[in-house]
Write a protein that holds these residues in place. Structure first.
Motif, PDB file in Angstrom:
ATOM      1  N   SER A 203     -15.615  92.215   6.354  1.00 42.87           N
ATOM      2  CA  SER A 203     -14.327  91.936   5.715  1.00 42.87           C
ATOM      3  C   SER A 203     -13.196  92.815   6.262  1.00 42.87           C
ATOM      4  O   SER A 203     -12.068  92.345   6.400  1.00 42.87           O
ATOM      5  CB  SER A 203     -14.433  92.055   4.199  1.00 42.87           C
TER       6      SER A 203
ATOM      7  N   ARG B 288     -13.326  97.896  -8.699  1.00 45.89           N
ATOM      8  CA  ARG B 288     -13.333  97.044  -9.896  1.00 45.89           C
ATOM      9  C   ARG B 288     -14.671  97.078 -10.615  1.00 45.89           C
ATOM     10  O   ARG B 288     -14.737  96.770 -11.802  1.00 45.89           O
ATOM     11  CB  ARG B 288     -12.957  95.598  -9.507  1.00 45.89           C
TER      12      ARG B 288
ATOM     13  N   SER C 294     -14.970 100.904  -0.420  1.00 44.70           N
ATOM     14  CA  SER C 294     -14.966  99.439  -0.376  1.00 44.70           C
ATOM     15  C   SER C 294     -13.981  98.976  -1.436  1.00 44.70           C
ATOM     16  O   SER C 294     -14.175  99.265  -2.624  1.00 44.70           O
ATOM     17  CB  SER C 294     -16.375  98.913  -0.675  1.00 44.70           C
TER      18      SER C 294
ATOM     19  N   LYS D  57      -7.803  87.230  -5.467  1.00 48.09           N
ATOM     20  CA  LYS D  57      -8.498  87.960  -4.408  1.00 48.09           C
ATOM     21  C   LYS D  57      -7.692  89.071  -3.751  1.00 48.09           C
ATOM     22  O   LYS D  57      -6.475  88.968  -3.605  1.00 48.09           O
ATOM     23  CB  LYS D  57      -8.869  86.999  -3.265  1.00 48.09           C
ATOM     24  N   TYR D  58      -8.449  90.033  -3.285  1.00 46.71           N
ATOM     25  CA  TYR D  58      -7.906  91.073  -2.391  1.00 46.71           C
ATOM     26  C   TYR D  58      -8.202  90.627  -0.958  1.00 46.71           C
ATOM     27  O   TYR D  58      -9.352  90.406  -0.607  1.00 46.71           O
ATOM     28  CB  TYR D  58      -8.589  92.382  -2.763  1.00 46.71           C
ATOM     29  N   TRP D  59      -7.156  90.446  -0.160  1.00 46.92           N
ATOM     30  CA  TRP D  59      -7.375  90.162   1.268  1.00 46.92           C
ATOM     31  C   TRP D  59      -6.243  90.811   2.054  1.00 46.92           C
ATOM     32  O   TRP D  59      -5.090  90.430   1.900  1.00 46.92           O
ATOM     33  CB  TRP D  59      -7.415  88.640   1.543  1.00 46.92           C
TER      34      TRP D  59
ATOM     35  N   ASP E 278     -15.944  83.968  -1.555  1.00 44.97           N
ATOM     36  CA  ASP E 278     -15.454  85.209  -0.959  1.00 44.97           C
ATOM     37  C   ASP E 278     -15.696  85.224   0.547  1.00 44.97           C
ATOM     38  O   ASP E 278     -15.759  84.174   1.159  1.00 44.97           O
ATOM     39  CB  ASP E 278     -16.077  86.396  -1.697  1.00 44.97           C
ATOM     40  N   ALA E 279     -15.863  86.417   1.111  1.00 47.75           N
ATOM     41  CA  ALA E 279     -16.046  86.520   2.561  1.00 47.75           C
ATOM     42  C   ALA E 279     -17.492  86.230   2.925  1.00 47.75           C
ATOM     43  O   ALA E 279     -18.223  87.088   3.411  1.00 47.75           O
ATOM     44  CB  ALA E 279     -15.622  87.906   3.027  1.00 47.75           C
TER      45      ALA E 279
ATOM     46  N   SER F 143     -13.186  96.376  -3.110  1.00 49.43           N
ATOM     47  CA  SER F 143     -13.618  95.656  -4.313  1.00 49.43           C
ATOM     48  C   SER F 143     -14.497  96.521  -5.220  1.00 49.43           C
ATOM     49  O   SER F 143     -14.656  96.218  -6.403  1.00 49.43           O
ATOM     50  CB  SER F 143     -14.362  94.381  -3.923  1.00 49.43           C
TER      51      SER F 143
ATOM     52  N   LYS G 220      -5.133  94.839   4.100  1.00 48.78           N
ATOM     53  CA  LYS G 220      -4.976  96.252   3.735  1.00 48.78           C
ATOM     54  C   LYS G 220      -3.560  96.725   4.078  1.00 48.78           C
ATOM     55  O   LYS G 220      -3.024  96.349   5.107  1.00 48.78           O
ATOM     56  CB  LYS G 220      -5.993  97.093   4.506  1.00 48.78           C
TER      57      LYS G 220
ATOM     58  N   ALA H 251     -14.041  88.378  -7.467  1.00 46.59           N
ATOM     59  CA  ALA H 251     -12.587  88.316  -7.657  1.00 46.59           C
ATOM     60  C   ALA H 251     -12.151  86.888  -7.967  1.00 46.59           C
ATOM     61  O   ALA H 251     -12.582  85.943  -7.308  1.00 46.59           O
ATOM     62  CB  ALA H 251     -11.885  88.818  -6.408  1.00 46.59           C
TER      63      ALA H 251
HETATM   64  O1  PMV Z   1     -14.299  95.134  -0.716  1.00 51.02           O
HETATM   65  P1  PMV Z   1     -14.370  94.406   0.566  1.00 51.02           P
HETATM   66  O2  PMV Z   1     -13.801  95.171   1.679  1.00 51.02           O
HETATM   67  O3  PMV Z   1     -15.762  93.914   0.884  1.00 51.02           O
HETATM   68  O4  PMV Z   1     -13.447  93.078   0.468  1.00 51.02           O
HETATM   69  C1  PMV Z   1     -13.634  92.065  -0.486  1.00 51.02           C
HETATM   70  C2  PMV Z   1     -12.863  90.856  -0.154  1.00 51.02           C
HETATM   71  C3  PMV Z   1     -13.144  89.624  -0.997  1.00 51.02           C
HETATM   72  O5  PMV Z   1     -14.444  89.658  -1.554  1.00 51.02           O
HETATM   73  C4  PMV Z   1     -13.055  88.390  -0.108  1.00 51.02           C
HETATM   74  C5  PMV Z   1     -12.117  89.448  -2.122  1.00 51.02           C
HETATM   75  C6  PMV Z   1     -12.242  90.383  -3.291  1.00 51.02           C
HETATM   76  O6  PMV Z   1     -11.210  90.689  -3.898  1.00 51.02           O
HETATM   77  O7  PMV Z   1     -13.371  90.795  -3.644  1.00 51.02           O
END
Ligand code: PMV
Length: 320
Positions: free
Chosen positions: A184, A139, A134, A15-17, A275-276, A136, A19, A12
């Motif tokens: 995450s 995408r 999940s 970013k998605y952070w 990222d995380a 991300s 919910k 990303a």
């Molecule tokens: O898809 P998840 O739940 O693993 O979350 C992804 C979170 C980040 O990688 C930090 C940001 C993103 O948008 O991928």
């Protein structure tokens, strides 16, 4: 009743952070990512009436701990009345270390499961099923540059540009291997409930998305670099401001950041995102890939460096 699919992780840039609905795994904000070409997860799904329960093997090892998420995702694709499945996953990069292995895994899983049932769902439906497992992963159904938007009580993903239209390189500096300390989902909830910066993060996201969208439309590297670094550091500020704090970096992550700053000072078109996890991902023009890789390899405590171009979205492959 058997099919195999391959998907690539995505990184990303916006970013998605956080919910907005934990049960349905719906994100609080939209996001924009690039899908990689050279790192991948290959997943085969075989529905078999003679099996009593689902089984999961990841890189040749049984992984019962990961099975509940996989089974729930299969239920969403094939229905709860489905036959049990034999799921075999293999990847060419470390899992659960901030390299988006869950993104490529669940994107490949929904494509393989859909093909195995013969349902033939469209990409948008598969993206939303992957996203339920999940965030991300939705995408990774798309190649190149993808944007995920909140749409009613679902998500919608679309392609902003193909990889061929604006090929960039990604150099990943691995600063630590092994699973991350906090997953995450848990970390996002800690941020949402406790970080004083969380609400501002959510409010401002639309501005960053608009800027990145424009940068991608114009193929303006400097503009994309500026907004992507800003958005990444803002997300980590939200995490650092949480109680307990969520800190994924180590000293090598910071050393890599300084390496990128030094390259930028010399005029190299490169930017970083994190990222995380503790890995730093550098995005650059393909012509600069060799010197970015060299500089990150020479950075203290960097354990390994992976290089990838941008690639296509998840797809079924011949069974084998
Ligand atoms: O898809 P998840 O739940 O693993 O979350 C992804 C979170 C980040 O990688 C930090 C940001 C993103 O948008 O991928």
């Amino acid at each position: 009743m058997k099919a195999t699919a391959r998907a690539q992780p995505n990184i990303a840039l916006i970013k998605y952070w956080g919910k907005r609905d934990v049960d349905r795994n719906l994100p609080a904000v939209g996001s924009i990512s690039i899908t990689l070409a050279d790192l991948s997860t290959t997943m085969s799904v075989e529905f078999d009436a003679s099996l009593r329960n689902d089984t999961l093997s990841v890189n040749d090892r049984d992984k019962p701990a990961m099975l509940p998420r996989v089974s729930a995702c299969l239920d969403n694709v094939a229905g709860k009345q489905r036959e049990a499945a034999r799921v075999i996953s293999s990847g060419n990069f470390p899992i659960a270390a901030g390299l988006a292995s869950s993104a490529s895994a669940f994107a490949a899983l929904v494509v393989a499961a859909d093909a195995a049932t013969g349902a033939g769902l469209d990409t948008a439906s598969l993206a939303s099923l992957a996203g339920a497992a999940s965030g991300s992963a939705a995408r990774s159904l798309y190649g190149g540059y993808a944007e995920l938007t909140n749409a009613g009580d679902d998500v919608a993903v679309r392609s902003l540009r193909s990889a061929d239209e604006w090929p960039l390189s990604v150099v990943v500096a691995i600063t630590a291997t092994g699973p991350k300390a906090v997953g995450s989902t848990e970390a996002m909830e800690i941020s949402r409930k406790t970080s004083p910066f969380y609400s501002r993060w959510v409010e401002q996201q639309e501005l960053d998305l608009a800027e990145a969208r424009a940068a991608i439309a114009e193929r303006d590297f400097g503009k994309l670099a500026s907004v992507a670094e800003h958005n990444c550091l803002k997300m980590h500020s939200v995490m650092w401001g949480s109680r307990p704090p969520v800190v994924y970096w180590n000293s090598a992550t910071l050393a890599c950041m300084q390496t990128i700053r030094a390259l930028q000072a010399r005029g190299v078109a490169v930017f970083f995102t994190i990222d995380a996890g503790p890995q730093l991902k550098a995005v650059c023009e393909p012509a600069d890939e060799a010197q970015v890789r060299e500089a990150l390899t020479a950075t203290e405590a960097v354990q390994d460096v992976l290089v990838s171009g941008l690639g296509k979205g998840a797809a079924q492959v011949a069974d084998g």
